[in-house]
Design an enzyme around this catalytic site. Structure first.
Site, PDB file in Angstrom:
ATOM      1  CD  GLU A   1      -1.526  -2.926   9.229  1.00  0.00           C
ATOM      2  OE1 GLU A   1      -1.368  -1.743   9.001  1.00  0.00           O
ATOM      3  OE2 GLU A   1      -2.124  -3.694   8.358  1.00  0.00           O
TER       4      GLU A   1
ATOM      5  CG  HIS B   1       0.850  -3.334   5.503  1.00  0.00           C
ATOM      6  ND1 HIS B   1      -0.203  -2.938   4.423  1.00  0.00           N
ATOM      7  CD2 HIS B   1       1.506  -4.473   5.233  1.00  0.00           C
ATOM      8  CE1 HIS B   1       0.167  -4.188   3.645  1.00  0.00           C
ATOM      9  NE2 HIS B   1       0.930  -5.104   4.084  1.00  0.00           N
TER      10      HIS B   1
ATOM     11  CD  GLU C   1      -0.517   0.687   4.156  1.00  0.00           C
ATOM     12  OE1 GLU C   1      -1.828   0.681   4.215  1.00  0.00           O
ATOM     13  OE2 GLU C   1      -0.145  -0.102   4.421  1.00  0.00           O
TER      14      GLU C   1
ATOM     15  CG  HIS D   1      -1.769  -1.076   1.274  1.00  0.00           C
ATOM     16  ND1 HIS D   1      -1.986  -1.912   2.282  1.00  0.00           N
ATOM     17  CD2 HIS D   1      -2.469  -1.798   0.239  1.00  0.00           C
ATOM     18  CE1 HIS D   1      -3.000  -2.923   2.290  1.00  0.00           C
ATOM     19  NE2 HIS D   1      -3.132  -2.810   0.739  1.00  0.00           N
TER      20      HIS D   1
HETATM   21 ZN    ZN Z   1      -1.607  -1.537   4.345  1.00  0.00          ZN
END
Ligand code: ZN
Length: 375
Positions: A335, A259, A169, A166
């Site tokens: 994350e 991420h 990010e 992504h």
């Molecule tokens: Zn992500």
């Protein structure tokens, strides 16, 4: 006053800039129009003057909850990033700026530019243990590059790290930069001990097209790469196609997919409890890894995160689940917050490139804690 996003990773549209107190901006959606939240632009104006910037389409963004208690990131010197007073009100993200220099850059999070990505690859390749390989081209004809750190010893564990599926990010690539700096530091005992036992396969940027285009979540075709791992295609998701091919060729003993999360103000892991292949060994490795990361980084916590999948119910199109199922290995999504770590807030910087880089170092300590048990 002038606002532009016409640069690498830029994203903003100016709707109305006639009134300093009510500058109206909108975020340009990713290709295909489904996702948006990433913004990155430069404002030039009068030193000392105050500007109120309204992102008027904030309520239609991919994660409106991401705007709650969120402060926009900004810089004057493009080195040090700090946070600006920001509020989410009446469906608009409202950012207050009082200019201290002629120009300020404002972004959803400190950007990690395509140029910096090239700089990172160039910097690491001079290390004798590093080999760069070209995995293939993206849809916009950019290079997808694998950084191997290690030797030809087939007995060593194979640790894979991917970041920025992504593209918005950006903290993910900051983490990889910190991790690589540490791993290649000949004075670092953690790195030396790890490299005795493991070879590393690192893709610092899985989505260079989305990164350069200023996308939040998708590649040049508007495809969310982290839903492509079960059946990637050269037409829609060559980035995932090339990486999965290489993984099948080399093997995987540990996977770490990095991420950022728009909503939660914490650092957390999402494991693979829900994959059909999940077994006692994977569960035991997961516990050891989490415990080690808790010790290695005070920024990491294990209380808040995503709900764990029911047994057998994991979505195998997601990278960490697909790898866990395919290779029956320790596999995690890491994350980091866009906002701040609420357990250890820093009102000046919020979550930052520097903290992401430290978490990269800490991740190596957790990997060392489990490396003997991976195979
Ligand atoms: Zn992500």
């Amino acid at each position: 006053m002038r606002i532009t996003a016409n640069f690498d990773g830029g994203n903003i549209e100016v709707i109305n800039q006639e009134n300093h107190d009510d500058v109206q901006l909108a975020i340009r959606p990713d290709e295909g129009g489904e996702f948006y939240q990433w913004f990155n632009f430069k404002l030039e104006g009068v030193v000392g003057a105050k500007y109120t910037l309204n992102i008027i389409n904030a309520d239609g963004a991919s994660y409106p909850k991401g705007w709650e208690n969120y402060q926009a990131a900004a810089t004057y010197d493009r080195q040090t990033w700090f946070r600006l007073p920001t509020r989410y009100q009446d469906g608009k993200l409202i950012i207050d700026v009082q200019l201290e220099c002629d120009a300020i850059q404002i972004a959803y999070f400190a950007p990690y530019s395509y140029e910096r990505h090239q700089d990172l690859l160039a910097a690491v390749q001079v290390h004798p243990l590093v080999t760069l390989s070209h995995l293939g081209e993206t849809l916009d004809k950019r290079d997808l590059t694998l950084v191997k750190v290690g030797d030809d010893d087939e007995e060593k564990a194979k640790i894979w790290i991917t970041a920025r599926q992504h593209p918005g990010e950006t903290m993910a690539e900051w983490l990889v930069e910190g991790l690589l700096n540490n791993l290649l530091d000949g004075d670092c005992p953690t790195a030396k001990a790890l490299l005795d036992k493991a070879n590393f396969y690192i893709v610092p940027n899985m989505n260079p097209d989305g990164s350069a285009r200023g996308h939040l979540r998708t590649n040049a075709a508007g495809v969310n790469l982290n839903r492509e791992w079960q059946s990637p295609s050269l037409a829609k998701s060559p980035e995932v196609f090339h990486v999965t091919q290489k993984m099948k060729q080399i093997g995987v003993d540990l996977f770490y997919d990095v991420h950022g999360d728009e909503g939660l103000p914490y650092v957390f892991l999402a494991g693979c409890e829900g994959v059909p292949a999940y077994n006692e060994k994977m569960a035991s490795l997961q516990t050891s890894f989490v415990d080690a990361l808790l010790l290695a980084s005070a920024d990491f916590q294990d209380k808040y995160g995503y709900d764990k999948d029911e047994p057998g119910k994991a979505n195998l199109t997601v990278a960490s689940n697909w790898v866990a199922q395919e290779f029956q290995c320790l596999s995690n999504t890491l994350e980091m917050p866009f906002k701040d770590n609420e357990n250890m807030p820093d009102p000046i910087s919020g979550w930052s490139p520097e903290r992401s880089m430290y978490l990269g170092e800490a991740s190596l300590v957790a990997m060392l804690a489990v490396v003997d048990k991976l195979r």
